[in-house]
Design a protein around this motif. Structure first.
Motif, PDB file in Angstrom:
ATOM      1  N   ARG A   8      -9.659   0.837 -22.064  1.00 34.66           N
ATOM      2  CA  ARG A   8      -9.289   1.417 -20.775  1.00 34.66           C
ATOM      3  C   ARG A   8      -7.769   1.333 -20.658  1.00 34.66           C
ATOM      4  N   CYS A   9      -7.175   2.198 -19.829  1.00 32.35           N
ATOM      5  CA  CYS A   9      -5.718   2.137 -19.693  1.00 32.35           C
ATOM      6  C   CYS A   9      -5.342   2.448 -18.243  1.00 32.35           C
ATOM      7  N   PHE A  10      -4.365   1.696 -17.734  1.00 31.22           N
ATOM      8  CA  PHE A  10      -3.976   1.844 -16.324  1.00 31.22           C
ATOM      9  C   PHE A  10      -2.479   2.134 -16.209  1.00 31.22           C
ATOM     10  N   TYR A  11      -2.094   2.606 -15.032  1.00 30.65           N
ATOM     11  CA  TYR A  11      -0.669   2.850 -14.757  1.00 30.65           C
ATOM     12  C   TYR A  11      -0.359   2.323 -13.356  1.00 30.65           C
ATOM     13  N   TYR A  12       0.722   1.576 -13.240  1.00 33.80           N
ATOM     14  CA  TYR A  12       1.167   1.107 -11.917  1.00 33.80           C
ATOM     15  C   TYR A  12       2.688   0.985 -11.940  1.00 33.80           C
ATOM     16  N   THR A  13       3.296   0.667 -10.813  1.00 37.08           N
ATOM     17  CA  THR A  13       4.766   0.568 -10.817  1.00 37.08           C
ATOM     18  C   THR A  13       5.248  -0.798 -10.333  1.00 37.08           C
ATOM     19  N   ASP A  14       6.357  -1.217 -10.912  1.00 38.30           N
ATOM     20  CA  ASP A  14       7.103  -2.401 -10.485  1.00 38.30           C
ATOM     21  C   ASP A  14       8.576  -1.996 -10.487  1.00 38.30           C
ATOM     22  N   ALA A  15       9.499  -2.933 -10.762  1.00 37.08           N
ATOM     23  CA  ALA A  15      10.919  -2.565 -10.741  1.00 37.08           C
ATOM     24  C   ALA A  15      11.701  -3.452 -11.695  1.00 37.08           C
ATOM     25  N   PRO A  58       0.798  -1.227   0.000  1.00 41.66           N
ATOM     26  CA  PRO A  58       0.000   0.000   0.000  1.00 41.66           C
ATOM     27  C   PRO A  58       0.832   1.278   0.000  1.00 41.66           C
ATOM     28  N   ASP A  59       2.061   1.228   0.517  1.00 37.64           N
ATOM     29  CA  ASP A  59       2.850   2.462   0.603  1.00 37.64           C
ATOM     30  C   ASP A  59       3.232   3.006  -0.772  1.00 37.64           C
ATOM     31  N   VAL A  60       3.234   2.120  -1.762  1.00 38.93           N
ATOM     32  CA  VAL A  60       3.716   2.519  -3.080  1.00 38.93           C
ATOM     33  C   VAL A  60       2.697   3.379  -3.823  1.00 38.93           C
ATOM     34  N   GLY A  61       1.492   3.354  -3.369  1.00 38.08           N
ATOM     35  CA  GLY A  61       0.447   4.108  -4.068  1.00 38.08           C
ATOM     36  C   GLY A  61      -0.331   3.186  -4.976  1.00 38.08           C
ATOM     37  N   LYS A  62      -1.558   3.600  -5.242  1.00 37.70           N
ATOM     38  CA  LYS A  62      -2.451   2.759  -6.037  1.00 37.70           C
ATOM     39  C   LYS A  62      -2.152   2.903  -7.523  1.00 37.70           C
ATOM     40  N   TYR A  63      -2.692   1.974  -8.271  1.00 35.99           N
ATOM     41  CA  TYR A  63      -2.683   2.134  -9.729  1.00 35.99           C
ATOM     42  C   TYR A  63      -3.558   3.338 -10.050  1.00 35.99           C
ATOM     43  N   ARG A  64      -3.417   3.882 -11.246  1.00 30.94           N
ATOM     44  CA  ARG A  64      -4.382   4.910 -11.643  1.00 30.94           C
ATOM     45  C   ARG A  64      -4.803   4.710 -13.089  1.00 30.94           C
ATOM     46  N   ARG A  65      -5.885   5.361 -13.457  1.00 30.16           N
ATOM     47  CA  ARG A  65      -6.352   5.234 -14.837  1.00 30.16           C
ATOM     48  C   ARG A  65      -5.755   6.336 -15.690  1.00 30.16           C
ATOM     49  N   LEU A  66      -5.463   6.037 -16.933  1.00 31.49           N
ATOM     50  CA  LEU A  66      -4.928   7.038 -17.856  1.00 31.49           C
ATOM     51  C   LEU A  66      -5.960   7.280 -18.947  1.00 31.49           C
ATOM     52  N   ASP A  67      -6.054   8.548 -19.402  1.00 27.61           N
ATOM     53  CA  ASP A  67      -6.922   8.796 -20.555  1.00 27.61           C
ATOM     54  C   ASP A  67      -6.055   8.910 -21.805  1.00 27.61           C
ATOM     55  N   LYS A  68      -6.698   9.160 -22.937  1.00 24.74           N
ATOM     56  CA  LYS A  68      -5.963   9.169 -24.205  1.00 24.74           C
ATOM     57  C   LYS A  68      -4.917  10.287 -24.247  1.00 24.74           C
ATOM     58  N   ILE A  69      -5.204  11.381 -23.554  1.00 22.44           N
ATOM     59  CA  ILE A  69      -4.230  12.493 -23.559  1.00 22.44           C
ATOM     60  C   ILE A  69      -2.981  12.075 -22.780  1.00 22.44           C
ATOM     61  N   ASP A  70      -3.209  11.473 -21.587  1.00 27.55           N
ATOM     62  CA  ASP A  70      -2.053  10.967 -20.812  1.00 27.55           C
ATOM     63  C   ASP A  70      -1.224  10.035 -21.678  1.00 27.55           C
ATOM     64  N   LEU A  71      -1.949   9.164 -22.351  1.00 29.11           N
ATOM     65  CA  LEU A  71      -1.275   8.118 -23.120  1.00 29.11           C
ATOM     66  C   LEU A  71      -0.421   8.707 -24.237  1.00 29.11           C
ATOM     67  N   GLY A  72      -0.985   9.707 -24.916  1.00 22.73           N
ATOM     68  CA  GLY A  72      -0.251  10.361 -26.006  1.00 22.73           C
ATOM     69  C   GLY A  72       1.032  10.993 -25.487  1.00 22.73           C
ATOM     70  N   LEU A  73       0.983  11.515 -24.259  1.00 15.59           N
ATOM     71  CA  LEU A  73       2.170  12.165 -23.703  1.00 15.59           C
ATOM     72  C   LEU A  73       3.161  11.142 -23.159  1.00 15.59           C
ATOM     73  N   MET A  74       2.644  10.092 -22.531  1.00 14.38           N
ATOM     74  CA  MET A  74       3.532   9.136 -21.849  1.00 14.38           C
ATOM     75  C   MET A  74       4.072   8.064 -22.774  1.00 14.38           C
ATOM     76  N   ALA A  75       3.311   7.733 -23.807  1.00 17.97           N
ATOM     77  CA  ALA A  75       3.761   6.662 -24.702  1.00 17.97           C
ATOM     78  C   ALA A  75       3.370   7.001 -26.136  1.00 17.97           C
ATOM     79  N   PRO A  76       4.071   7.969 -26.731  1.00 16.03           N
ATOM     80  CA  PRO A  76       3.716   8.370 -28.081  1.00 16.03           C
ATOM     81  C   PRO A  76       3.796   7.176 -29.039  1.00 16.03           C
TER      82      PRO A  76
END
Ligand code: FAD
Length: 532
Positions: free
Chosen positions: A152-159, A125-143
């Motif tokens: 639907r699109c999600f964002y989470y972290t691993d290592a 839980p300390d790492v923070g939750k996943y979040r949802r991304l919209d098409k604008i986020d997606l265009g910026l984060m993964a052109p």
């Protein structure tokens, strides 16, 4: 090689623990045993990490997909280990963001994925939750990422990590902590067992460089040979339990497949999870999960079907990049030691580890790179049950120390480089730092410096050129020509330290080229057919 003679001369004592296998499992066991104050010998028939532990996907993760198979315990433990490693080994284990697009054509219920992510991120839980991304986020984060049919699109972290360097760092830290009470020898194979009253109490070994043989005794003998474990178990009457499953990867030049976070998605053919992610300046695409029916001692290599499958995946998710087989710079295949439960689908087999005691031979196999510490603790607990002279480790026994504030001598380094050197070399970072003054240039477009490779040639048990170029450093898979163009400069810098004459050097280059061709080249059919 003087250092080998020196180690060979110190083998003959009654060890508390003898570990067979120098992958992440064996290295983790050695590290825990040293922490327990035991004397330990580790022998590895090839180079350290040369088995599966240099051919993984290099993710330090909980394994979101294991939740689908209801392996909640494995996922929970892995997530906790990921968090621990991120805090104690920065620079070696680094966070990695994941973008997870779900497409209509995937036939996957996005609510189920969301539920899976809810549980997954709740496990730490300390790492923070996943979040949802919209098409604008997606265009910026993964052109360039496929937007058509996106549901639907999600964002989470691993290592992620460098798997082969993780093994070496584990060994180096443990050996220096042991102050002579532990030894690790590569190119030394266990060929048989010594027994007393039908109980294994030692090993027969052979130096695969010189052919020299010896017999060595130990209180506990641990078979940590991964996918080879059945081979040694059969020498004490063990039946076959492992199902070798191959997983392969394609490596692309970053410029052709520029991703700044990982993209996790379902393959359009069969909905299996596939990842595309940045690693050490290139982009990796993987992986597959197929039965490996070849001799285990042959270098595993990607099949035509696997290569086509992975290329189709990346073409599907990045349709505008017009990627072809010509954009692939290298490949890598590894074989998972999976304990067979007889499932038809390879991906449905459990990724848990197992520990078996057979006539005093303790076998530890299966599991994941991420959970090496837990596997080592489990192995030594079982060792304690077999022989009370071996102390049982506490759950809280940690292998890497939490890093102290950066030593002041490193302060003149740029912070990212400082973090990286400390992560990769631990306390030895100081030695690299000194060499950096004389050899400050990076090696082409790799993340490495000449200072590192020169230091490694002098200090890191290098017996073959591939030890240096494929495992201590990953030049063979990161550069399009496997770094062959660097060989003349490399020769000038390291030949003396390696103590190889010109004839030996030429033999090593031949050997290296052959390994590159078989284990890291493109499938032969791709080379013939050209563009696709
Ligand atoms: P190995 O690394 O294979 O080590 C066993 C060693 O024993 C070998 O080096 C071998 O040479 C040696 N040996 C064999 N016989 C003898 C003998 N007779 N004498 C002496 N030595 C001997 N896990 C993750 O956590 N994250 C991932 O992203 C991930 N991705 C993966 C992707 C793929 C494609 C694969 C194949 C695996 C992946 N894994 C991952 C799993 C992970 O890589 C393995 O679980 C782990 O590396 C196994 O380590 P090991 O030490 O048990 O085996």
């Amino acid at each position: 090689m003087e250092w080998r003679d020196e180690i060979w001369g110190r083998l003959h004592k009654d060890w508390d623990v003898i570990v067979i296998g120098g992958g992440v499992t064996g290295a983790g066991i050695l590290a825990v045993a040293v922490r327990l104050g035991l004397t330990v010998l580790l022998v590895e028939k090839g180079d350290f990490g040369s088995g599966t532990s240099s051919r993984s996907s290099k993710l330090v993760h909980g394994g979101l997909r294991y939740l689908k198979n209801m392996q909640v315990q494995l996922t929970r433990e892995s997530v906790m280990e990921r968090e621990h490693l991120l805090s104690v080994a920065p620079g070696l284990v680094e966070p990695l963001g994941f973008i997870y697009p779900v497409y209509k054509s995937n036939n996957t219920n996005p609510w189920l994925i969301q539920l899976g992510l809810e549980i997954y991120t709740h496990l730490a839980p300390d790492v923070g939750k996943y979040r949802r991304l919209d098409k604008i986020d997606l265009g910026l984060m993964a052109p360039g990422l496929r937007a058509k049919d996106l549901e639907r699109c999600f964002y989470y972290t691993d290592a992620q990590t460098d798997d082969a360097r993780l093994v070496v760092r584990l060994l180096q830290d443990a050996l220096s902590e042991a102050k002579g009470n532990a030894l690790a020898l590569n190119y030394c194979k266990v060929t048989g067992f010594l027994k007393q009253k039908e109980r294994v109490n030692g090993v027969q070994i052979e130096d695969t460089m010189t052919g020299e043989k010896a017999e060595v005794h130990g209180k506990i003998i641990i078979n940590a040979t991964g996918v080879w474990a059945d081979e040694l178990r059969s020498k004490v009457g063990g039946d076959r339990r492992l199902r070798p499953l191959r997983g392969s990867h394609l490596y692309f030049k970053f410029e052709r497949l520029p991703v700044y976070q990982a993209i996790a998605f379902s393959h359009p053919d069969d909905c299996r999870p596939v990842f595309v992610y940045p690693w050490e300046g290139v982009t990796l695409v993987g992986t597959t999960d197929v039965d490996h029916l070849f001799p285990l001692d042959d270098e595993p290599s990607i099949s035509l079907e696997e290569a086509d499958y992975l290329l189709r995946a990346v073409q599907y998710v990045f349709p505008e990049l017009d990627l072809t087989r010509e954009d692939v710079i290298s490949t890598q295949a590894g074989v998972r030691p999976v304990i067979s439960k007889g499932k038809k689908d390879p991906s449905a087999e459990s990724r848990d580890h197992a520990v078996w005691n057979e006539h005093g031979l303790l076998t530890v196999t299966g599991g994941k790179l991420t959970t090496f510490r837990l596997i080592a603790l489990d192995a030594l607990r079982k060792a304690h049950k077999m022989d009370k002279r071996i102390p049982a480790p506490e759950d809280s026994l940690h292998i890497f120390e939490r890093p102290e504030p950066s030593p002041s001598f490193l302060s003149e380094l740029e912070p990212t480089l400082r973090r990286r050197l400390l992560g990769r070399y631990g306390k030895k970072a100081y030695e690299i730092f000194l060499l950096l003054r004389d050899f400050p240039s990076p090696i082409e477009e790799t993340p490495y410096f000449w200072a590192e490779i020169i230091w490694s040639a002098r200090n890191e048990a290098i017996c073959h050129l591939d030890d240096l170029l494929l495992r201590r450093f990953r030049i063979g898979i990161l550069l399009p020509d496997g770094g062959i163009g660097l060989i003349p400069k490399l020769k000038a810098q390291v030949q003396d330290s390696l103590d190889w004459n010109d004839e030996q050097w030429a033999k090593e280059v031949d050997r290296y080229e052959q390994i590159l061709e078989v284990a890291h080249g493109l499938p032969p059919q791709w080379k013939k057919r050209g563009r696709s």
